[in-house]
Design an enzyme around this catalytic site. Structure first.
Site, PDB file in Angstrom:
ATOM      1  N   TYR A 227      86.875  57.343 -89.868  1.00 32.41           N
ATOM      2  CA  TYR A 227      86.834  57.962 -88.539  1.00 32.41           C
ATOM      3  C   TYR A 227      86.306  59.395 -88.617  1.00 32.41           C
ATOM      4  O   TYR A 227      85.367  59.780 -87.896  1.00 32.41           O
ATOM      5  CB  TYR A 227      88.214  57.990 -87.853  1.00 32.41           C
ATOM      6  CG  TYR A 227      88.202  58.995 -86.744  1.00 32.41           C
ATOM      7  CD1 TYR A 227      87.543  58.712 -85.553  1.00 32.41           C
ATOM      8  CD2 TYR A 227      88.719  60.284 -86.928  1.00 32.41           C
ATOM      9  CE1 TYR A 227      87.415  59.658 -84.568  1.00 32.41           C
ATOM     10  CE2 TYR A 227      88.602  61.233 -85.937  1.00 32.41           C
ATOM     11  CZ  TYR A 227      87.951  60.916 -84.762  1.00 32.41           C
ATOM     12  OH  TYR A 227      87.805  61.869 -83.797  1.00 32.41           O
TER      13      TYR A 227
ATOM     14  N   GLU B 253      89.342  67.829 -86.390  1.00 31.46           N
ATOM     15  CA  GLU B 253      89.469  66.376 -86.551  1.00 31.46           C
ATOM     16  C   GLU B 253      90.622  66.007 -87.481  1.00 31.46           C
ATOM     17  O   GLU B 253      91.299  65.011 -87.264  1.00 31.46           O
ATOM     18  CB  GLU B 253      88.156  65.776 -87.060  1.00 31.46           C
ATOM     19  CG  GLU B 253      87.023  65.822 -86.049  1.00 31.46           C
ATOM     20  CD  GLU B 253      87.357  65.089 -84.751  1.00 31.46           C
ATOM     21  OE1 GLU B 253      88.249  64.216 -84.761  1.00 31.46           O
ATOM     22  OE2 GLU B 253      86.733  65.410 -83.723  1.00 31.46           O
TER      23      GLU B 253
ATOM     24  N   ASP C 158      88.477  55.508 -83.500  1.00 34.02           N
ATOM     25  CA  ASP C 158      89.892  55.871 -83.507  1.00 34.02           C
ATOM     26  C   ASP C 158      90.637  54.934 -82.552  1.00 34.02           C
ATOM     27  O   ASP C 158      90.065  53.955 -82.058  1.00 34.02           O
ATOM     28  CB  ASP C 158      90.068  57.336 -83.096  1.00 34.02           C
ATOM     29  CG  ASP C 158      89.828  57.517 -81.618  1.00 34.02           C
ATOM     30  OD1 ASP C 158      89.087  56.711 -81.025  1.00 34.02           O
ATOM     31  OD2 ASP C 158      90.384  58.458 -81.033  1.00 34.02           O
TER      32      ASP C 158
END
Length: 368
Positions: free
Chosen positions: A139, A56, A157
DNA sequence: TAACCGTGGAG
DNA sequence: TCTCCAAGGTT
């Protein structure tokens, strides 16, 4: 504790976007589609929270195809949170070299040290603990909580805002942080409680494969029957996004200084600002001085006789908010001289041991 | 809040 | 060549 006036207004706003929305059917169609078409990506091999975390961070503002080789090398080199915590920052930056946004690597490294020290190397699954770690913003918090720990937390996102702005006809400027918060509140209403991982990833996969910025493939969209923008022919108008500002331009002289036995002088950048702690050839911002004055300047700066031997190809390097124009000069010296704290002499073959930004990699490539 | 923070792909 | 943009975060 009663809700504030502001919270009441925000709830009302979310109501208007979701009141006529069948979230149960939407979840089902989205998740079923995701299970069938989802790409076989390296970070989807298992649910290891550390790997989810690394992926991520790497995927922030970075395309999947770019991340894949970096992710594979990184996990091989640092297989666990503890392994990464035990590494030197220079190793970590070297593994990140070329990926950009190097604060991501330094923050991840810092955070992993904290995980080792405070949580025995186990990535915390408490939302408060996770959210305090460096580099984990709203996020990434939602992504790790949902993907690694199956907990229903929004992960908003660019894909998610594009998809939902179209499906729910939300015309707020997605550059604004308050718009992201609006989407988070919307998703809290419509997220799947039973499979938040597939729900969040499904929204992102949909944005990447079908609900693209340009040429969206609405015909094959699994949730087209819910899409208000499609119904009103406004898909191309959404999402609304303010224009980016033009980059500022900066000119530099770069001094490639080489000894007779082919050692090069490099310097480590500072711990502040752009390209923190990365290496470069000595460079000086220039406004108006010319070539001749630069040669004199270099000799005076290093207090050592340095012989100008020619120019290398100029380098133009575009950052997100900045453009560098590098004029590259080559100099010869008889041998290595004392040049300062943050500087060191390195043989040509050993340059690859140091992390450089892409702008200076372009210079190194000219040495052959 | 808006500026800062990288790089490469795609149209 | 130009513009947008890509699984954003920090200050």
């Amino acid at each position: 504790m009663s809700p504030t006036q502001k919270e009441l207004e925000q709830n009302l706003q979310v109501d208007t976007y979701t009141k006529a929305f069948n979230e149960q059917a939407f979840q089902s169609d989205l998740i079923n589609w995701f299970q069938i078409v989802k790409r076989d990506l390296p970070w989807r091999q298992d649910q290891d929270p550390y790997k989810v975390w690394v992926s991520e961070i790497m995927l922030q503002q970075t395309q999947v195809d770019t991340v894949i080789p970096y992710f594979n090398r990184f996990i091989q080199q640092f297989p666990t949170a503890n392994a990464l915590a035990d590494a030197d920052e220079q190793e970590v930056l070297k593994a990140w070299e070329g990926l950009g946004y190097y604060s991501r690597a330094r923050n991840l490294h810092h955070a992993v040290k904290e995980v080792k020290a405070n949580y025995g190397g186990e990535v915390p699954k408490e939302i408060q603990q996770l959210s305090t770690l460096k580099g984990i913003g709203p996020y990434t918090l939602g992504a790790i909580m949902s993907i690694a720990y199956d907990t229903p937390v929004p992960a908003v996102d660019g894909n998610v805002m594009r998809v939902l702005s179209r499906v729910l006809l939300i015309g707020e400027d997605i550059k604004m942080q308050k718009t992201r918060k609006l989407f988070e509140r919307v998703i809290e209403r419509i997220i799947s409680q039973t499979d938040p991982s597939s729900f969040n990833q499904g929204l992102m996969e949909l944005g990447a494969l079908i609900c693209r910025p340009k040429n969206p493939d609405c015909i094959n969209c699994p949730v087209k029957m819910y899409c208000l923008a499609l119904k009103e022919d406004k898909v191309a108008d959404l999402p609304v996004k303010a224009k980016a500002k033009k980059q500022k331009e900066r000119n530099y002289f770069v001094a490639v200084i080489e000894t007779e036995d082919h050692q090069y002088l490099i310097e480590k950048r500072t711990e502040q600002g752009l390209l923190q702690n990365l290496f470069q050839f000595p460079m000086f911002e220039t406004t108006q001085i010319d070539d001749v004055l630069f040669n004199e300047y270099v000799n005076a700066y290093f207090n050592h006789p340095i012989k100008f031997t020619g120019k290398l190809a100029p380098v133009k390097h575009v950052f997100s908010h900045l453009i560098w124009h590098l004029d590259v000069y080559h100099f010869k010296v008889e041998g290595a001289f004392t040049a300062g704290e943050n500087k060191r002499w390195v043989e040509q073959a050993a340059l690859t041991d140091y992390p450089f930004s892409v702008s200076h990699q372009q210079i190194i490539r000219q040495f052959d």
